[in-house]
Scaffold this motif. Structure first.
Motif, PDB file in Angstrom:
ATOM      1  N   UNK A 205       6.168  -9.190   6.503  1.00 34.64           N
ATOM      2  CA  UNK A 205       5.062 -10.088   6.804  1.00 34.64           C
ATOM      3  C   UNK A 205       4.018 -10.130   5.698  1.00 34.64           C
ATOM      4  N   UNK A 206       4.215  -9.329   4.678  1.00 31.14           N
ATOM      5  CA  UNK A 206       3.251  -9.307   3.580  1.00 31.14           C
ATOM      6  C   UNK A 206       1.880  -8.824   3.999  1.00 31.14           C
ATOM      7  N   UNK A 207       1.850  -7.834   4.907  1.00 30.54           N
ATOM      8  CA  UNK A 207       0.576  -7.353   5.427  1.00 30.54           C
ATOM      9  C   UNK A 207      -0.137  -6.464   4.416  1.00 30.54           C
ATOM     10  N   UNK A 208      -1.446  -6.522   4.470  1.00 24.91           N
ATOM     11  CA  UNK A 208      -2.250  -5.582   3.704  1.00 24.91           C
ATOM     12  C   UNK A 208      -2.640  -4.461   4.655  1.00 24.91           C
ATOM     13  N   UNK A 209      -2.285  -3.245   4.306  1.00 21.34           N
ATOM     14  CA  UNK A 209      -2.515  -2.131   5.218  1.00 21.34           C
ATOM     15  C   UNK A 209      -3.287  -1.023   4.511  1.00 21.34           C
ATOM     16  N   UNK A 210      -4.279  -0.492   5.209  1.00 19.15           N
ATOM     17  CA  UNK A 210      -4.914   0.749   4.761  1.00 19.15           C
ATOM     18  C   UNK A 210      -4.599   1.805   5.804  1.00 19.15           C
ATOM     19  N   UNK A 211      -4.004   2.881   5.352  1.00 19.72           N
ATOM     20  CA  UNK A 211      -3.420   3.859   6.239  1.00 19.72           C
ATOM     21  C   UNK A 211      -4.043   5.215   5.947  1.00 19.72           C
ATOM     22  N   UNK A 212      -4.385   5.930   6.993  1.00 16.78           N
ATOM     23  CA  UNK A 212      -4.975   7.255   6.800  1.00 16.78           C
ATOM     24  C   UNK A 212      -4.009   8.316   7.311  1.00 16.78           C
TER      25      UNK A 212
END
Lengths: 379, 297
Positions: A205-212
């Motif tokens: 989906x071409x998502x922008x993700x910020x993951x902790x």
């Protein structure tokens, strides 16, 4: 807004579905947050491109979650700016930021069915009913949850619940999705499986993700780039490969690679190598960093997996195998180096011809795998 | 609410044969005896009393009596005042409990104490307190007159307003306690989750918070309604002749007219209404649940 002439890394992903107009999905400039005397986040700055998967990696108290909460709007920064797309959201309430958030505790609405949970953000946006039904169905299918729509969250397993939470966060296509240790409450096997699923969905989906996360393996599996955080500071923000092979600080070398640290002094520069005289064993270790003056005290960091076994006295040091643990494809060995009273050197070598306890071996390392860090007092 | 929803699964008969169960029954015996003597016996004797004519024959005459003329209007008054009380104590209880549930645990404890402690004082004393406060020369009317509010002093006593003010204050601790428990149980992070998706305060309240506390609202409302139905002291002291409630009527019949059979019939009616209320709430909640289930598919 603060002036920042940072060069944005060129966008390589084709985030067709992304709502952003430019390549920059989110930027954070000089973000700072203190709790009393404690600096939780200290001047954190970064730019995240659309379609990028970025992980904040660090131990608890490193400031990773606080940074995420400030981006989400649940916690107000003392100073600094947060920009989503071209919009300054620093002082906006969470509901006005149009971000997605996946929580560790899932936080599905218990009085709503799975479909209703996923539909909730769409109903807030006034999406027509038919459209809602279509998109909820689509999203649930992507997450492998078709047929679960009418169930209540409590009727699902932890992994399924987190999938629903993921659906709920991406169904309205927010420009950035924030995830706060979403797999932290799941067991190892499920975590591995969901990591792959999250990564696949993100890429599709071409998502922008910020993951902790505090799990470095998870960070390596998922991320395009990782921000290694410690004591509120971003130690290094780089691709997994760079972090692994070119750590910029001893902390990063230790945290990601669990490196061995060998103290020594720069002895000589040759055309190809820098030679380091090791303090304990007195051996000469080859490295590739030429910017340090002769005599500079350094720590040489080498990851256990990058050390190799050779014949005794053939290598930068020789020692006796103290422990050798068979762990499937690898043997983890602890080697007591001759003349060195430091803790045993840690090695990871392929299981096939692994060393055995009591064996005398030499140890070598490829100069490219050795990272030198000047020690503090040496300047 | 828990009491309304629990349904005991039928136990296999063979369990009775086990030694453990027999000892369990032995332990339960005191409670069973207690209930038989103090609960089952009085209820059934009241029931018989209400069905017995003066000559000892069975009759429904007392019920017919209780459901006609003045008695019927008293019954309606009772229902109306109870409903008003339930509604008001629910509203005030909600506001109070909601505020308290947002406090830090220590302050919440203090606030709950302030709400509950007045309840330790006799209802009679509290009622007289209200009468002093609400009288023509009471604190409330003096203040309102002082503010030269048109129409002041108001008639706040010996009418329905007076009764409802009194009973509502008596019911408030119950609703606050019940609602506070439910509200404390609501995971605040759910509200944050809703906000992260773009829900504003009103939406969060209406679509997340309210549904989550609604079981508490139902049981608190029902509880204060049921308690008001049989309430005696406050309506008797703060109401006028038009606010005679059924408990007052029963008291009059027993104390003044020595008419036990009629009083018993009214008591049984009160009990039936209470059961009906319980049933209604259960019906509404299960109906709501099934409707939600259907709309989800």
């Amino acid at each position: 807004m603060a002036e920042h002439g940072v060069v944005t890394p060129s966008v390589e992903t084709a985030g067709a579905a992304s709502a952003t107009t430019t390549g920059k999905a989110l930027s954070v400039v000089a973000l700072r947050k203190t709790y009393g005397d404690v600096v939780a986040v200290d001047e954190a700055s970064m730019e995240i491109a659309a379609g990028e998967f970025v992980t904040f990696l660090g131990a608890s108290g490193s400031g990773k979650t606080t940074t995420l909460m400030m981006i989400a709007g649940f916690c107000e920064p003392d100073s600094g700016t947060i920009t989503v797309g071209d919009r300054d959201v620093t002082r906006l309430a969470p509901q006005k930021r149009n971000l997605g958030f996946v929580f560790q505790q899932y936080l599905l609405f218990p009085h709503m069915s799975v479909s209703e949970n996923v539909a909730f953000p769409l109903t807030l946006r006034g999406v027509p009913k038919n459209e809602i039904r279509r998109r909820v169905g689509e999203t649930l299918e992507i997450a492998g949850l078709s047929g679960f729509g009418s169930r209540k969250p409590r009727e699902l397993s932890g992994g399924q619940q987190q999938r629903v939470a993921l659906c709920r966060a991406l169904v309205y296509r927010p420009p950035v999705i924030l995830m706060d240790e979403p797999l932290g409450a799941l067991d190892k096997k499920l975590r591995d499986q969901l990591q792959v699923e999250i990564k696949t969905i993100q890429q599709e989906l071409g998502l922008t993700v910020i993951y902790v996360t505090h799990d470095q393996e998870e960070a390596l599996v998922l991320s395009d780039r990782i921000a290694v955080m410690r004591n509120g500071l971003i130690e290094q923000f780089d691709t997994p490969r760079e972090l692994f092979e070119r750590p910029r600080t001893p902390f990063v070398a230790d945290f990601l690679g669990a490196a061995n640290f060998l103290p020594g002094r720069i002895e000589q520069h040759t055309d190809a190598h820098t030679l380091v005289r090791l303090d304990g064993s007195g051996g000469l270790l080859k490295a590739r960093r030429h910017d340090l003056a002769i005599g500079t005290p350094v720590k040489a960091a080498v990851q256990p997996g990058r050390l190799r076994v050779s014949a005794p006295d053939d290598g930068f040091c020789t020692g006796t195998v103290e422990t050798a643990t068979y762990v499937g494809t690898l043997v983890r060995a602890g080697v007591r180096v001759d003349g060195d009273d430091a803790p045993p050197l840690r090695l990871e070598v392929p299981a096939g011809r692994g060393p055995v306890t009591g064996e005398r071996i030499g140890i070598t390392a490829d100069p490219d795998d050795v990272n030198l860090f000047p020690t503090e007092q040496g300047g | 609410m828990a009491a309304l929803t629990t349904t005991a699964p039928a136990r296999p008969r063979k369990l009775l044969a086990s030694r453990k169960t027999r000892i369990g029954i032995l332990y339960a015996l005191p409670v069973v005896v207690y209930l038989l003597v103090l609960f089952v016996y009085p209820i059934f004797s009241t029931l018989f009393l209400s069905l017995k004519d003066t000559d000892g024959a069975l009759t429904l005459h007392w019920y017919a009596d209780a459901l006609t003329g003045v008695n019927l209007s008293v019954l309606f008054t009772t229902l109306r005042i109870s409903a008003e009380t339930a509604l008001l104590s629910l509203v005030f209880g909600f506001v109070l409990a909601n505020a308290i549930s947002r406090l830090k645990p220590l302050w919440a404890g203090v606030a709950m104490l302030i709400v509950v402690v007045p309840h330790f004082i006799s209802a009679l004393v509290r009622t007289y307190g209200w009468i002093i406060m609400l009288g023509d020369k009471g604190l409330v009317n003096e203040t309102l007159t002082g503010l030269s509010l048109p129409g002041a002093p108001f008639q706040l006593l010996y009418n329905e307003l007076g009764v409802v003010i009194g009973t509502t204050s008596m019911m408030l601790p119950y609703t606050v306690l019940l609602l506070y428990g439910v509200m404390r149980g609501v995971d605040r992070r759910l509200l944050a989750a809703a906000a992260s998706m773009g829900a504003g305060r009103i939406t969060i309240f209406r679509r997340i918070y309210l549904p989550l506390v609604s079981p508490g609202l139902a049981s608190a409302g029902l509880l204060s309604f049921i308690l008001s139905l049989g309430y005696y002291i406050t309506p008797a002291l703060m109401g006028g002749p038009n606010q005679t409630m059924i408990a007052t009527l029963i008291n009059q019949q027993v104390m003044k007219e020595n008419q036990w059979n009629g009083a018993a019939a009214q008591g049984v009616l009160l009990l039936l209404i209470t059961f009906a209320g319980l049933l209604l709430v259960k019906l509404v909640t299960s109906l709501g649940a099934s409707r939600r289930k259907r709309s989800a598919t």
